[in-house]
Design a protein around this motif. Structure first.
Motif, PDB file in Angstrom:
ATOM      1  N   GLY A 233       0.790  -1.224   0.000  1.00 36.50           N
ATOM      2  CA  GLY A 233       0.000   0.000   0.000  1.00 36.50           C
ATOM      3  C   GLY A 233       0.826   1.279   0.000  1.00 36.50           C
ATOM      4  O   GLY A 233       0.316   2.354  -0.297  1.00 36.50           O
ATOM      5  N   GLU A 234       2.103   1.162   0.329  1.00 37.78           N
ATOM      6  CA  GLU A 234       2.991   2.344   0.319  1.00 37.78           C
ATOM      7  C   GLU A 234       3.260   2.761  -1.124  1.00 37.78           C
ATOM      8  O   GLU A 234       3.201   1.951  -2.035  1.00 37.78           O
ATOM      9  N   GLN A 235       3.580   4.027  -1.290  1.00 39.51           N
ATOM     10  CA  GLN A 235       3.855   4.538  -2.626  1.00 39.51           C
ATOM     11  C   GLN A 235       5.276   5.077  -2.716  1.00 39.51           C
ATOM     12  O   GLN A 235       5.773   5.675  -1.769  1.00 39.51           O
ATOM     13  N   LEU A 236       5.889   4.823  -3.852  1.00 40.08           N
ATOM     14  CA  LEU A 236       7.189   5.413  -4.178  1.00 40.08           C
ATOM     15  C   LEU A 236       6.980   6.393  -5.322  1.00 40.08           C
ATOM     16  O   LEU A 236       6.285   6.079  -6.290  1.00 40.08           O
ATOM     17  N   LEU A 237       7.572   7.548  -5.204  1.00 37.77           N
ATOM     18  CA  LEU A 237       7.450   8.563  -6.248  1.00 37.77           C
ATOM     19  C   LEU A 237       8.758   8.684  -7.002  1.00 37.77           C
ATOM     20  O   LEU A 237       9.825   8.829  -6.398  1.00 37.77           O
ATOM     21  N   PHE A 238       8.687   8.593  -8.318  1.00 35.73           N
ATOM     22  CA  PHE A 238       9.834   8.788  -9.196  1.00 35.73           C
ATOM     23  C   PHE A 238       9.464   9.884 -10.185  1.00 35.73           C
ATOM     24  O   PHE A 238       8.963   9.608 -11.272  1.00 35.73           O
ATOM     25  N   GLY A 239       9.673  11.135  -9.800  1.00 37.85           N
ATOM     26  CA  GLY A 239       9.266  12.248 -10.655  1.00 37.85           C
ATOM     27  C   GLY A 239       7.758  12.251 -10.795  1.00 37.85           C
ATOM     28  O   GLY A 239       7.030  12.358  -9.805  1.00 37.85           O
ATOM     29  N   ASP A 240       7.266  12.103 -12.014  1.00 36.59           N
ATOM     30  CA  ASP A 240       5.825  12.072 -12.263  1.00 36.59           C
ATOM     31  C   ASP A 240       5.240  10.673 -12.124  1.00 36.59           C
ATOM     32  O   ASP A 240       4.026  10.491 -12.194  1.00 36.59           O
ATOM     33  N   TRP A 241       6.091   9.703 -11.950  1.00 33.57           N
ATOM     34  CA  TRP A 241       5.631   8.314 -11.901  1.00 33.57           C
ATOM     35  C   TRP A 241       5.503   7.850 -10.449  1.00 33.57           C
ATOM     36  O   TRP A 241       6.368   8.111  -9.626  1.00 33.57           O
ATOM     37  N   THR A 242       4.414   7.159 -10.128  1.00 31.19           N
ATOM     38  CA  THR A 242       4.165   6.647  -8.779  1.00 31.19           C
ATOM     39  C   THR A 242       4.011   5.132  -8.845  1.00 31.19           C
ATOM     40  O   THR A 242       3.317   4.611  -9.728  1.00 31.19           O
ATOM     41  N   TYR A 243       4.675   4.442  -7.910  1.00 35.00           N
ATOM     42  CA  TYR A 243       4.507   2.987  -7.819  1.00 35.00           C
ATOM     43  C   TYR A 243       3.907   2.678  -6.456  1.00 35.00           C
ATOM     44  O   TYR A 243       4.403   3.121  -5.434  1.00 35.00           O
ATOM     45  N   THR A 244       2.830   1.893  -6.454  1.00 38.71           N
ATOM     46  CA  THR A 244       2.190   1.463  -5.213  1.00 38.71           C
ATOM     47  C   THR A 244       2.508  -0.009  -4.981  1.00 38.71           C
ATOM     48  O   THR A 244       2.247  -0.847  -5.855  1.00 38.71           O
ATOM     49  N   PHE A 245       3.095  -0.315  -3.830  1.00 35.68           N
ATOM     50  CA  PHE A 245       3.433  -1.698  -3.499  1.00 35.68           C
ATOM     51  C   PHE A 245       2.156  -2.514  -3.352  1.00 35.68           C
ATOM     52  O   PHE A 245       1.176  -2.063  -2.771  1.00 35.68           O
ATOM     53  N   ASN A 246       2.203  -3.731  -3.898  1.00 36.84           N
ATOM     54  CA  ASN A 246       1.035  -4.591  -3.968  1.00 36.84           C
ATOM     55  C   ASN A 246       1.324  -5.945  -3.316  1.00 36.84           C
ATOM     56  O   ASN A 246       1.342  -6.982  -3.965  1.00 36.84           O
ATOM     57  N   GLY A 247       1.641  -5.941  -2.041  1.00 36.81           N
ATOM     58  CA  GLY A 247       1.798  -7.172  -1.254  1.00 36.81           C
ATOM     59  C   GLY A 247       2.757  -8.183  -1.841  1.00 36.81           C
ATOM     60  O   GLY A 247       3.885  -7.866  -2.218  1.00 36.81           O
ATOM     61  N   ILE A 248       2.281  -9.406  -1.955  1.00 40.39           N
ATOM     62  CA  ILE A 248       3.121 -10.533  -2.382  1.00 40.39           C
ATOM     63  C   ILE A 248       3.630 -10.346  -3.801  1.00 40.39           C
ATOM     64  O   ILE A 248       4.728 -10.807  -4.138  1.00 40.39           O
ATOM     65  N   TYR A 249       2.891  -9.646  -4.635  1.00 35.57           N
ATOM     66  CA  TYR A 249       3.286  -9.502  -6.032  1.00 35.57           C
ATOM     67  C   TYR A 249       4.463  -8.528  -6.174  1.00 35.57           C
ATOM     68  O   TYR A 249       5.412  -8.803  -6.912  1.00 35.57           O
ATOM     69  N   SER A 250       4.409  -7.423  -5.447  1.00 32.75           N
ATOM     70  CA  SER A 250       5.555  -6.510  -5.449  1.00 32.75           C
ATOM     71  C   SER A 250       6.761  -7.180  -4.802  1.00 32.75           C
ATOM     72  O   SER A 250       7.888  -7.053  -5.282  1.00 32.75           O
TER      73      SER A 250
END
Length: 197
Positions: free
Chosen positions: A21-38
């Protein structure tokens, strides 16, 4: 050093899982961690990234490490492709049981069992001790594989992820301690003549 590097992907897998559920920001791009899959994707990437580092340190890659990496990529890839965590949960069991079969089978093919082939050039031990150590490793791989799948099917996914991290460290340390205990008395015998005792 190599042992620590080999544990790093499992540690990163655990950390990525905790970031659900945490988010990482890379400039304009955001990645949201998705449990076992991430966590699985992180495990796969870190496993591949670790290989050139270990090669740079040792100037070689052990077959076990190559096979572990292939298993991570195959089972991890299936987990991500089919969106089914059972693939990555079965990976430690399948790999450990395969290792148990290989080590057990080595008693019946060739003059030396697998553990003696791996370590025999560095140590001189009686054949009975090599056999005990090899069977210890067979038992280790069998038990670790069995416990992994029991935990995966009996407890929650979060419990299994924690178990994977702590059991990897704990069982590896226990195996090293028991192996050293079996070797110890015979190592003293090997060293004694060189010290003039």
């Amino acid at each position: 050093m190599k042992q620590l590097l080999e544990m790093l992907p499992i540690v990163l897998f655990f950390i990525a899982y905790q970031m659900d559920g945490e988010q990482l920001l890379f400039g304009d791009w955001t990645y949201t961690f998705n449990g076992i899959y991430s966590a699985t994707a992180v495990l796969m990437l870190s496993t591949v990234a670790m290989l050139p580092i270990i090669y740079a340190i040792n100037r070689k890659l052990e077959k076990r490490l190559i096979w572990t990496s292939i298993a991570v990529l195959a089972f991890g890839g299936a987990t991500l492709l089919f969106k089914n965590e059972l693939f990555i949960q079965w990976k430690p069991t399948v790999f450990n049981w395969a290792m148990a079969l290989v080590f057990a089978g080595s008693h019946f093919f060739g003059e030396k069992n697998l553990i003696e082939r791996l370590m025999g050039s560095q140590l001189q031990l009686p054949d009975a001790i090599w056999r005990r150590i090899n069977w210890l490793w067979v038992t280790h791989f069998t038990v670790v594989g069995t416990l992994n799948i029991v935990v995966a099917y009996t407890f929650s996914e979060a419990t299994w992820v924690s178990y994977k991290l702590y059991s990897s460290i704990g069982f590896t340390l226990l195996l090293m301690i028991l192996t050293a205990a079996l070797m110890g008395p015979h190592l003293k015998q090997n060293v004694a003549p060189e010290n003039g005792e």
